[in-house]
Design an enzyme around this catalytic site. Structure first.
Site, PDB file in Angstrom:
ATOM      1  N   HIS A  61       0.837  -1.201   0.000  1.00  0.00           N
ATOM      2  CA  HIS A  61       0.000   0.000   0.000  1.00  0.00           C
ATOM      3  C   HIS A  61       0.874   1.254   0.000  1.00  0.00           C
ATOM      4  CE1 HIS A  61      -2.867  -2.999   1.551  1.00  0.00           C
ATOM      5  NE2 HIS A  61      -3.799  -2.218   1.052  1.00  0.00           N
TER       6      HIS A  61
ATOM      7  N   ASP B   5      -4.730  -6.127  -7.757  1.00  0.00           N
ATOM      8  CA  ASP B   5      -4.917  -5.404  -6.505  1.00  0.00           C
ATOM      9  C   ASP B   5      -5.177  -3.934  -6.867  1.00  0.00           C
ATOM     10  OD1 ASP B   5      -5.149  -5.053  -3.782  1.00  0.00           O
ATOM     11  OD2 ASP B   5      -3.222  -5.970  -3.295  1.00  0.00           O
TER      12      ASP B   5
END
Length: 365
Positions: free
Chosen positions: A188, A260
């Protein structure tokens, strides 16, 4: 730009949005951009009745817009740190607790109970289970989201979870391919790098994914990690060597590949949204989630339109991806039955499910 070109681009994008009802942008994504998939987060969740009403609203907008199929509604409901539905829904312990107990029966029972709650709300796809092997104690993002440190345990229990979830009518997702377990960086925030040899990947990281594929897992999610043995230049999500050659050709996976979130810094800090979306599509990803920012979602859709019109993306590859998504929807979301708010409430946090969660977690109800 034709309506067909826009529809094919919109079919590839999974969007997130703010609020407990469909906001103006979500409505625009359906009406103008033909977005086929939405993902719900904590910001979209209040009560079981509200979630059911939200899904009914989104599906109604798609019906009014002339969609041939229902929307695909997805969520991350793993247990532990990653579960968007909490009390009054069942609050599940980390999946590691199932791994510690080691019984396929508990994995299956948890998946069935979890599926019952999701299905009652009109959710068709759960981004679970994590099939990463937790081999690095310093990993900041996987940890107890994994069944464990033994690839055979992860494979065995993950396969049982997948099979039960899908038998109960919810599409499962094996994530994060080709294995995010041995990283010390959160994708992230930045791009993790894996230095393992191919023999190590075969004996550890890929073991659970092979088993998931053998169980006909509905979706596989790629990891934003750079696996140098497979591709020295781009992360797995953007790599034809990883998605096309390894996952599709070598492992024989024929289901839907989900990237993702393209807004994660491992990708977005290095590639603009328009570029990463096209690279991911060329690599072989079917669904491209863009989970937060409205401008990024529009940029991704428009980049897919331009890439088709210019020939940068081959029409056959686009059609194949859309067909896989349509088959996923036909299997898990069709025919569409509007979720009943009262039934959603009744399914949330039943005594049996809470007792099972307590048993797995080793606590008293």
């Amino acid at each position: 730009m034709t309506r067909g070109t826009m529809a094919r681009a919109g079919a590839r994008v999974m969007a997130g949005f703010d609020g407990h009802v469909a906001n103006a942008h979500a409505k625009r994504l359906i009406r103008e951009f033909h977005v086929q998939s939405f993902i719900l987060f904590k910001r979209n969740v209040d009560t079981p009745e509200q979630v059911a009403d939200l899904v009914r609203e989104l599906q109604g907008l798609a019906l009014d817009a002339g969609y041939a199929r229902p929307l695909l509604i997805a969520i991350d409901q793993e247990g532990g740190r990653v579960q968007r539905l909490r009390a009054p829904w069942t609050v599940w312990p980390p999946i590691r607790k199932v791994g510690d107990l080691g019984t396929e029966t508990l994995a299956r029972d948890m998946a069935k109970a979890l599926a019952h709650e999701l299905k009652a709300c009109g959710i068709a796809l759960d981004f679970a289970p994590v099939m990463d092997v937790d081999t690095n104690p310093s990993n900041p993002i996987i940890g107890d989201r994994s069944f464990g440190r033994d690839p055979e345990v992860v494979a065995r229990l993950g396969a049982a979870f997948i099979e039960a979830l899908q038998e109960a009518g919810i599409a499962a997702c094996a994530k994060h391919f080709p294995g995010h377990g041995d990283t010390d960086t959160d994708s992230h925030l930045s791009l993790p790098v894996i230095e393992h040899s191919r023999s190590r990947l075969d004996s550890v990281e890929l073991v659970p994914f092979r088993r998931a594929i053998a169980k006909d897992v509905a979706t596989v999610m790629t990891a934003h990690i750079l696996v140098k043995e497979l591709d020295e230049k781009v992360p797995a999500t953007l790599s034809p060597s990883v998605v096309g050659t390894l996952l599709r050709d070598e492992l024989g996976y024929r289901g839907v590949v989900v990237a993702d979130d393209l807004e994660m810094k491992a990708v977005s800090a290095h590639w603009p949204y328009a570029q990463s979306a096209v690279l991911a599509a060329r690599a072989g990803c079917d669904i491209l989630p863009v989970c937060e920012h409205e401008d990024a979602q529009v940029e991704v859709i428009e980049s897919l339109v331009r890439a088709e019109e210019s020939g940068e993306l081959r029409r056959k590859d686009i059609d194949d991806a859309v067909l896989r998504i349509e088959r996923l929807i036909d299997r898990y979301a069709s025919p569409y039955a509007p979720p009943d708010p009262k039934a959603a409430r009744a399914a949330a946090g039943t005594f049996e499910a809470r007792a099972l969660a307590a048993q797995i977690g080793g606590v008293s109800l």
